[in-house]
Write a protein that holds these residues in place. Structure first.
Motif, PDB file in Angstrom:
ATOM      1  N   ARG A  63       0.883  -1.164   0.000  1.00 39.33           N
ATOM      2  CA  ARG A  63       0.000   0.000   0.000  1.00 39.33           C
ATOM      3  C   ARG A  63       0.916   1.207   0.000  1.00 39.33           C
ATOM      4  NH1 ARG A  63      -5.470  -0.509  -0.953  1.00 39.33           N
ATOM      5  NH2 ARG A  63      -6.057  -2.554  -0.260  1.00 39.33           N
ATOM      6  N   GLY A  64       0.667   2.148  -0.896  1.00 37.34           N
ATOM      7  CA  GLY A  64       1.535   3.299  -0.930  1.00 37.34           C
ATOM      8  C   GLY A  64       1.030   4.405  -1.810  1.00 37.34           C
ATOM      9  N   GLU A  65       1.589   5.588  -1.598  1.00 35.00           N
ATOM     10  CA  GLU A  65       1.264   6.750  -2.402  1.00 35.00           C
ATOM     11  C   GLU A  65       2.317   7.819  -2.208  1.00 35.00           C
ATOM     12  OE1 GLU A  65      -2.595   7.447  -0.806  1.00 35.00           O
ATOM     13  OE2 GLU A  65      -1.864   8.708   0.806  1.00 35.00           O
ATOM     14  N   VAL A  66       2.294   8.774  -3.098  1.00 38.06           N
ATOM     15  CA  VAL A  66       3.184   9.918  -3.046  1.00 38.06           C
ATOM     16  C   VAL A  66       2.288  11.145  -2.936  1.00 38.06           C
ATOM     17  CG1 VAL A  66       4.885  11.260  -4.340  1.00 38.06           C
ATOM     18  CG2 VAL A  66       4.909   8.760  -4.460  1.00 38.06           C
ATOM     19  N   VAL A  67       2.569  12.028  -1.991  1.00 37.00           N
ATOM     20  CA  VAL A  67       1.785  13.248  -1.828  1.00 37.00           C
ATOM     21  C   VAL A  67       2.604  14.398  -2.396  1.00 37.00           C
ATOM     22  CG1 VAL A  67       0.624  14.793  -0.216  1.00 37.00           C
ATOM     23  CG2 VAL A  67       0.685  12.329   0.241  1.00 37.00           C
ATOM     24  N   MET A  68       2.093  15.033  -3.452  1.00 38.29           N
ATOM     25  CA  MET A  68       2.811  16.106  -4.130  1.00 38.29           C
ATOM     26  C   MET A  68       2.278  17.457  -3.670  1.00 38.29           C
ATOM     27  SD  MET A  68       3.155  16.878  -8.236  1.00 38.29           S
ATOM     28  CE  MET A  68       1.391  17.038  -8.500  1.00 38.29           C
ATOM     29  N   TYR A  69       3.194  18.319  -3.234  1.00 36.58           N
ATOM     30  CA  TYR A  69       2.843  19.679  -2.874  1.00 36.58           C
ATOM     31  C   TYR A  69       3.208  20.604  -4.026  1.00 36.58           C
ATOM     32  CZ  TYR A  69       2.830  17.691   1.808  1.00 36.58           C
ATOM     33  OH  TYR A  69       2.588  16.916   2.895  1.00 36.58           O
ATOM     34  N   PRO A  70       2.389  21.599  -4.307  1.00 39.52           N
ATOM     35  CA  PRO A  70       2.721  22.549  -5.366  1.00 39.52           C
ATOM     36  C   PRO A  70       3.901  23.429  -4.935  1.00 39.52           C
ATOM     37  CG  PRO A  70       0.692  23.184  -4.272  1.00 39.52           C
ATOM     38  CD  PRO A  70       1.099  21.860  -3.694  1.00 39.52           C
ATOM     39  N   PRO A  71       4.578  24.081  -5.892  1.00 37.52           N
ATOM     40  CA  PRO A  71       5.731  24.915  -5.543  1.00 37.52           C
ATOM     41  C   PRO A  71       5.437  25.949  -4.462  1.00 37.52           C
ATOM     42  CG  PRO A  71       5.618  24.660  -7.899  1.00 37.52           C
ATOM     43  CD  PRO A  71       4.365  24.044  -7.327  1.00 37.52           C
ATOM     44  N   SER A  72       4.247  26.484  -4.415  1.00 37.46           N
ATOM     45  CA  SER A  72       3.912  27.511  -3.418  1.00 37.46           C
ATOM     46  C   SER A  72       3.770  26.945  -2.018  1.00 37.46           C
ATOM     47  CB  SER A  72       2.617  28.218  -3.818  1.00 37.46           C
ATOM     48  OG  SER A  72       1.565  27.280  -3.918  1.00 37.46           O
ATOM     49  N   ALA A  73       3.871  25.624  -1.859  1.00 34.62           N
ATOM     50  CA  ALA A  73       3.704  24.989  -0.552  1.00 34.62           C
ATOM     51  C   ALA A  73       5.040  24.554   0.036  1.00 34.62           C
ATOM     52  CB  ALA A  73       2.786  23.789  -0.680  1.00 34.62           C
ATOM     53  N   GLN A  74       6.146  25.121  -0.410  1.00 29.12           N
ATOM     54  CA  GLN A  74       7.459  24.660   0.013  1.00 29.12           C
ATOM     55  C   GLN A  74       7.680  24.680   1.518  1.00 29.12           C
ATOM     56  OE1 GLN A  74       9.643  23.034  -2.075  1.00 29.12           O
ATOM     57  NE2 GLN A  74       7.756  23.158  -3.214  1.00 29.12           N
ATOM     58  N   GLY A  75       6.966  25.513   2.241  1.00 28.81           N
ATOM     59  CA  GLY A  75       7.157  25.562   3.683  1.00 28.81           C
ATOM     60  C   GLY A  75       6.463  24.449   4.436  1.00 28.81           C
ATOM     61  N   ILE A  76       5.649  23.655   3.766  1.00 28.13           N
ATOM     62  CA  ILE A  76       4.910  22.583   4.436  1.00 28.13           C
ATOM     63  C   ILE A  76       5.866  21.452   4.754  1.00 28.13           C
ATOM     64  CG2 ILE A  76       3.074  20.872   4.186  1.00 28.13           C
ATOM     65  CD1 ILE A  76       1.674  22.835   2.320  1.00 28.13           C
ATOM     66  N   SER A  77       5.928  21.073   6.028  1.00 34.15           N
ATOM     67  CA  SER A  77       6.835  19.989   6.390  1.00 34.15           C
ATOM     68  C   SER A  77       6.108  18.814   7.015  1.00 34.15           C
ATOM     69  CB  SER A  77       7.909  20.503   7.348  1.00 34.15           C
ATOM     70  OG  SER A  77       7.299  20.999   8.510  1.00 34.15           O
ATOM     71  N   ALA A  78       4.864  18.990   7.393  1.00 31.80           N
ATOM     72  CA  ALA A  78       4.119  17.893   8.006  1.00 31.80           C
ATOM     73  C   ALA A  78       3.548  16.989   6.929  1.00 31.80           C
ATOM     74  CB  ALA A  78       2.981  18.461   8.850  1.00 31.80           C
ATOM     75  N   PRO A  79       3.385  15.687   7.237  1.00 30.31           N
ATOM     76  CA  PRO A  79       2.775  14.777   6.270  1.00 30.31           C
ATOM     77  C   PRO A  79       1.359  15.213   5.915  1.00 30.31           C
ATOM     78  CG  PRO A  79       3.833  13.562   8.021  1.00 30.31           C
ATOM     79  CD  PRO A  79       3.838  15.008   8.429  1.00 30.31           C
ATOM     80  N   PHE A  80       0.897  14.746   4.789  1.00 22.82           N
ATOM     81  CA  PHE A  80      -0.443  15.012   4.291  1.00 22.82           C
ATOM     82  C   PHE A  80      -1.462  14.678   5.380  1.00 22.82           C
ATOM     83  CE2 PHE A  80      -3.993  13.521   1.480  1.00 22.82           C
ATOM     84  CZ  PHE A  80      -4.220  14.731   0.851  1.00 22.82           C
ATOM     85  N   ASP A  81      -2.359  15.602   5.658  1.00 21.96           N
ATOM     86  CA  ASP A  81      -3.346  15.416   6.720  1.00 21.96           C
ATOM     87  C   ASP A  81      -4.703  15.144   6.110  1.00 21.96           C
ATOM     88  OD1 ASP A  81      -4.922  15.425   8.956  1.00 21.96           O
ATOM     89  OD2 ASP A  81      -4.563  17.520   9.461  1.00 21.96           O
ATOM     90  N   ARG A  82      -5.219  13.913   6.296  1.00 19.34           N
ATOM     91  CA  ARG A  82      -6.514  13.555   5.734  1.00 19.34           C
ATOM     92  C   ARG A  82      -7.656  13.835   6.713  1.00 19.34           C
ATOM     93  NH1 ARG A  82      -3.219   9.612   3.685  1.00 19.34           N
ATOM     94  NH2 ARG A  82      -3.376   9.304   1.469  1.00 19.34           N
ATOM     95  N   SER A  83      -7.361  14.295   7.914  1.00 17.84           N
ATOM     96  CA  SER A  83      -8.426  14.519   8.887  1.00 17.84           C
ATOM     97  C   SER A  83      -8.968  15.939   8.759  1.00 17.84           C
ATOM     98  CB  SER A  83      -7.899  14.283  10.305  1.00 17.84           C
ATOM     99  OG  SER A  83      -6.895  15.229  10.594  1.00 17.84           O
TER     100      SER A  83
END
Length: 163
Positions: A63-83
């Motif tokens: 089971r796996g996936e890659v979460v892609m952030y757009p260039p404007s989100a470079q400061g995001i360091s936490a994993p993708f939050d589905r909640s």
């Protein structure tokens, strides 16, 4: 020990094994057992993201996936939050599915499902390769832009979580 696609490739941090699309794994599947988490980035595209991957012992489907952030989100360091609902001012992340992974001799190769580049709308096809050293798997990836007829490249790094 051998490769495991950490990539590029992701399961949500301490998420349950049901997160992410099923990923066929071939070759020496035993070296990929466990839960992997990491990041990737590309200076060329300006994008980065998180990789989550899990392969249970004795199976050939992860089971796996890659979460892609757009260039404007470079400061995001936490994993993708589905909640909960997405924040209005946060750039939209996109979940990319891993198509397959092949592990052999300490090297892992794979491919993501084709997806659309959020900036140009071009279809992208991404392939990745990595080398396993202990409980880390690192490598590079290349994305082919169909309409623009060019490659972009980047690197990725994952670590197997302790049991």
């Amino acid at each position: 020990m051998r490769p495991v696609f950490g990539l590029l490739v992701g399961l949500l941090a301490s998420a349950c094994s049901g997160v992410g699309a099923p990923v066929p794994v071939s070759g020496d599947t035993g070296i990929l057992e466990g839960e992997w988490e990491g990041t990737y980035s590309s200076d060329q595209s300006g994008r980065s993201g998180h990789i989550f991957f899990r392969l249970d012992a004795g199976t050939d489907t992860a089971r796996g996936e890659v979460v892609m952030y757009p260039p404007s989100a470079q400061g995001i360091s936490a994993p993708f939050d589905r909640s909960g609902p997405p924040e209005i001012d946060r750039p939209r992340s996109e979940v990319l599915n891993i198509r397959f992974i092949r592990a052999e001799g300490g090297i892992v190769n794979g491919r993501l499902e084709p997806y659309r580049d959020p900036q140009c709308g071009c279809q992208l096809t991404t392939v990745f390769r990595g080398i396993l050293k202990g409980d880390t798997l690192s490598g590079s990836f290349r994305s082919w832009h169909e309409e623009m007829q060019r490659w972009t490249e980047g690197t990725w790094h994952t670590v197997r979580k302790a049991k």
